[in-house]
Design a protein around this motif. Structure first.
Motif, short mmCIF file in Angstrom:
data_model
loop_
_atom_site.label_atom_id
_atom_site.label_comp_id
_atom_site.label_asym_id
_atom_site.label_seq_id
_atom_site.Cartn_x
_atom_site.Cartn_y
_atom_site.Cartn_z
N ARG A 159 40.20 41.96 32.33
CA ARG A 159 40.66 41.33 33.56
C ARG A 159 40.98 39.86 33.34
O ARG A 159 41.94 39.33 33.91
CB ARG A 159 39.60 41.51 34.65
CG ARG A 159 39.94 40.93 36.01
CD ARG A 159 41.27 41.39 36.54
NE ARG A 159 41.42 42.84 36.58
CZ ARG A 159 42.53 43.47 36.95
NH1 ARG A 159 43.60 42.78 37.30
NH2 ARG A 159 42.59 44.79 36.95
N ASN A 163 44.56 38.31 34.23
CA ASN A 163 44.69 37.13 35.08
C ASN A 163 45.39 35.99 34.35
O ASN A 163 46.11 35.19 34.97
CB ASN A 163 43.32 36.69 35.58
CG ASN A 163 42.73 37.64 36.61
OD1 ASN A 163 43.46 38.36 37.30
ND2 ASN A 163 41.42 37.68 36.71
N GLU A 196 48.84 47.82 32.64
CA GLU A 196 48.32 47.20 33.86
C GLU A 196 49.40 46.48 34.66
O GLU A 196 49.40 46.51 35.90
CB GLU A 196 47.20 46.22 33.52
CG GLU A 196 45.93 46.87 33.02
CD GLU A 196 45.24 47.69 34.09
OE1 GLU A 196 45.35 47.33 35.28
OE2 GLU A 196 44.57 48.68 33.75
#
Length: 295
Positions: A159, A163, A196
């Motif tokens: 993550r 980000n 993703e």
């Protein structure tokens, strides 16, 4: 004879195990010392494989053609909620296409920072995130870096990289076109990032990284240039299934296998480096990004 050719293949294999965290530095050196070649211990070969970052720098940290700064940004859902990366701006006013440069399994070491500077020299706004930032950052040596990264929750670390991609894509100097490249763990992360981000990633160049799960490949919309070393059994064994999934889902991809090279051949800080293959692979990477990130 190059230093790579002088080093016995058994020592390269031990180094691969060590690099991927499957043995400690002490165990690696002990096992290498137990190998004798012509009556001489192969310990020197193991020591020669340790990275030499100062000698391998190709673009100075203070190169006047670039502006490099360390930046912090939010990372909700990541290890700590905050991330830090090395952002390198090219000469000019921009906007520039963005390229995320993802490190190996040891945090943001000097080699990856150097690769980010190379990307900026090619005209890209480059960000090299440090996955270890939430736990103090790259500790100054790869051994401790590997231990720190292995202790992180994988989903949170992923993550943090996702980000980081969003931060770069939305940066004021970005033209909103986004590419990603990475090496070893970072190569696998590049594949996962393609899954993703879907259509928000325009191009991905994973270097000898773990393939995306076949059932997830349908989410990939980026153009992919997939780089493999000729001798890298663990990673190369994943290609057949990955290729089938890419074909089945109509992904725009190209695979390049560099024969006569080892895992890590692009890293010029160790004797696994193959100068000719690394130069060709990087030139193709830059050309691929220019093709898919312009406009």
């Amino acid at each position: 004879m190059t230093q790579q050719r002088k080093i016995d293949r058994r020592i390269f294999d031990l180094y691969d195990e060590y690099c991927h965290g499957r043995m400690s530095r002490r165990e690696f050196l002990d096992k290498a010392a137990a190998v004798t070649i012509g009556g001489v211990s192969a310990l020197w070969m193991a020591q020669a494989l340790m990275p030499r970052y100062a000698e391998a720098q190709t673009v100075s940290f203070t190169d006047p053609r670039l502006k490099g700064t360390y930046v912090e940004y939010p990372s909700p859902g990541g290890t700590s909620g905050t991330m830090r990366g090395y952002l390198v701006e090219p000469t000019g006013e921009g906007p520039f296409p963005g390229v995320l440069v993802i490190h190996e399994n040891r945090g943001l070491n000097p080699h990856i920072e150097d690769v980010a500077r190379r990307a900026a020299l090619a005209g890209f706004l480059a960000l090299a995130p440090d996955g270890l930032a939430p736990v103090g950052g790259y500790p100054g040596n790869d051994d401790d870096g590997r231990v720190l990264q292995r202790g992180l929750e994988p989903a949170e670390l992923d993550r943090d990289m996702i980000n980081s991609a969003w931060y770069l894509k939305s940066h004021a100097l970005s033209n909103s076109r986004l590419g990603a490249t990475g090496f070893c763990w970072g190569g696998g992360m590049t594949n996962r990032l393609a899954v993703e981000l879907g259509g928000d990633l325009d191009a991905g160049v994973p270097f000898y990284g773990a393939a995306a799960a076949s059932e997830d490949v349908s989410s990939i919309e980026a153009a992919m240039l997939i780089v493999y070393a000729g001798s890298d059994p663990r990673i190369n064994a994943m290609w057949s299934d990955y290729e089938a999934a890419l074909e089945a889902n109509g992904v725009n991809y190209e695979m390049q296998m560099y024969e006569g090279t080892l895992h890590g051949f692009h890293n010029n800080s160790t004797p696994r480096f193959n100068e000719a293959a690394a130069a060709l692979a990087w030139n193709r990477t830059v050309g691929f990004f220019r093709e898919h990130l312009s406009g």
